[in-house]
Design a protein around this motif. Sequence first.
Motif, mmCIF file in Angstrom:
data_model
loop_
_atom_site.group_PDB
_atom_site.id
_atom_site.type_symbol
_atom_site.label_atom_id
_atom_site.label_comp_id
_atom_site.label_asym_id
_atom_site.label_seq_id
_atom_site.Cartn_x
_atom_site.Cartn_y
_atom_site.Cartn_z
ATOM 1 N N UNK A 337 0.839 -1.201 0.000
ATOM 2 C CA UNK A 337 0.000 0.000 0.000
ATOM 3 C C UNK A 337 0.874 1.251 0.000
ATOM 4 N N UNK A 338 1.927 1.237 0.818
ATOM 5 C CA UNK A 338 2.847 2.377 0.868
ATOM 6 C C UNK A 338 3.462 2.635 -0.505
ATOM 7 N N UNK A 339 3.889 1.580 -1.184
ATOM 8 C CA UNK A 339 4.528 1.742 -2.491
ATOM 9 C C UNK A 339 3.557 2.303 -3.520
ATOM 10 N N UNK A 340 2.302 1.871 -3.462
ATOM 11 C CA UNK A 340 1.323 2.419 -4.399
ATOM 12 C C UNK A 340 1.119 3.911 -4.146
ATOM 13 N N UNK A 341 1.025 4.293 -2.885
ATOM 14 C CA UNK A 341 0.801 5.699 -2.543
ATOM 15 C C UNK A 341 1.950 6.583 -3.021
ATOM 16 N N UNK A 342 3.179 6.133 -2.806
ATOM 17 C CA UNK A 342 4.332 6.952 -3.197
ATOM 18 C C UNK A 342 4.547 6.929 -4.709
ATOM 19 N N UNK A 343 4.320 5.768 -5.344
ATOM 20 C CA UNK A 343 4.505 5.671 -6.791
ATOM 21 C C UNK A 343 3.516 6.551 -7.545
ATOM 22 N N UNK A 344 2.355 6.759 -6.942
ATOM 23 C CA UNK A 344 1.331 7.576 -7.589
ATOM 24 C C UNK A 344 1.309 9.007 -7.059
ATOM 25 N N UNK A 345 2.391 9.377 -6.367
ATOM 26 C CA UNK A 345 2.568 10.755 -5.889
ATOM 27 C C UNK A 345 1.422 11.224 -4.992
#
Length: 388
Positions: A337-345
């Motif tokens: 979930x963290x990676x999705x949030x950061x990857x999508x700015x």
Amino acid sequence: MHLRLILLLLIAANAGIPASGQRRNVLLNGDFEDINTCSEYNSECGVEGWFYLREVKAQMLGNEGTPAMLGKNSYLIYYDWRGDQGFTPIIGSLLPCRLQAGHAYTFRGMINVKLNAQLEFKPGVAISPAYYVPRRKFATGFVPQEIAQPEPMTEKGWFRFEYRYVAKGDEDYLTFGSFVSQDSTAGKRQLTGTQTIAVTLDNFELVPEDPTEGPCEAWEGMRSAIYAYDFRHKEMDYALYATGKLKLLLPADPAKREPRPQPVAVRKNEVSDTLRLGDLSFDFNKANLRDSTRARLASYFKGNDRFADSIIIEGHTDSVGNDAFNLKLSQARCVAVEEWLTANNIIQPGNIRIAAYGRSRPEASNRTTEGRARNRRVELILYWREKP
């Protein structure tokens, strides 16, 4: 009044009992991985950060073949029970940072106990200004607590315990020990003399419930001073029996041992909302976000006229499954979930914190299918601000 948004990602796969994820463990070397080498013997004397009285004997064990154990080592302690009815100290640790007065902490760990079948072993703990030594004047006001109902694990002979503690603010030491009683059922012969008890320890944690509580300024200095202490048993015994405290050179400024808050930023003009995603947010037994979940997250965040100022991601599971596998799975799902949030700015990485609770905070009973489904979840606690 600051409000928070709880975004529930309900997890489909079975999950077990992970520890506290990335929350800070107040104890030094709670996994017993760091070995202490005594200069006087030039050999291994025990584990760093932990100590015991002379009558206790210690031995390092490898964890090969025991998948629930974390790391390479566990710690085997032998001690003698002589019929004492009260609390018997087994092993202790000096806390590098002060506990926050009024704050709650969870002490948890894993034990394997071997003793005479006529004896009953109950774990206990004293968290106090000094190491607990029975019948010593300095320990008069210390009240060791019994840890109720350790829970059997999938690995034979292993139990997991958990104890919630509210701090007074003057604690320096944690003493782990036992309450041992003898089965006095009519017709059973009473045991006499000394009984040797073997207790294997692993994965000890003392974790603040407040996810924003950070390490104190003196953490590294305290760790270095404690690790530098040689386990010379006679010297250690004299100090513990006399005062309950080891003779260490510790940081002089008490303020440096106070925990530093690591707050998730809460600012003005925050608003909240609640969004719930279904039970099938992840692929079965995997940490992959499903395409449908990604689409709903994208729709929710990118169509919003606010921005996420900071986020806490908390992982929760039900009570089913292998401990070691689900420990990794729970953490991995939070990271996904963290990676999705950061990857999508959606948010900067430095404004996200992860805390995995496992099954320690269920929303419903784990005895039903519906209850377990509710307990399999990841919660995002979001703090919003209006876009400029």
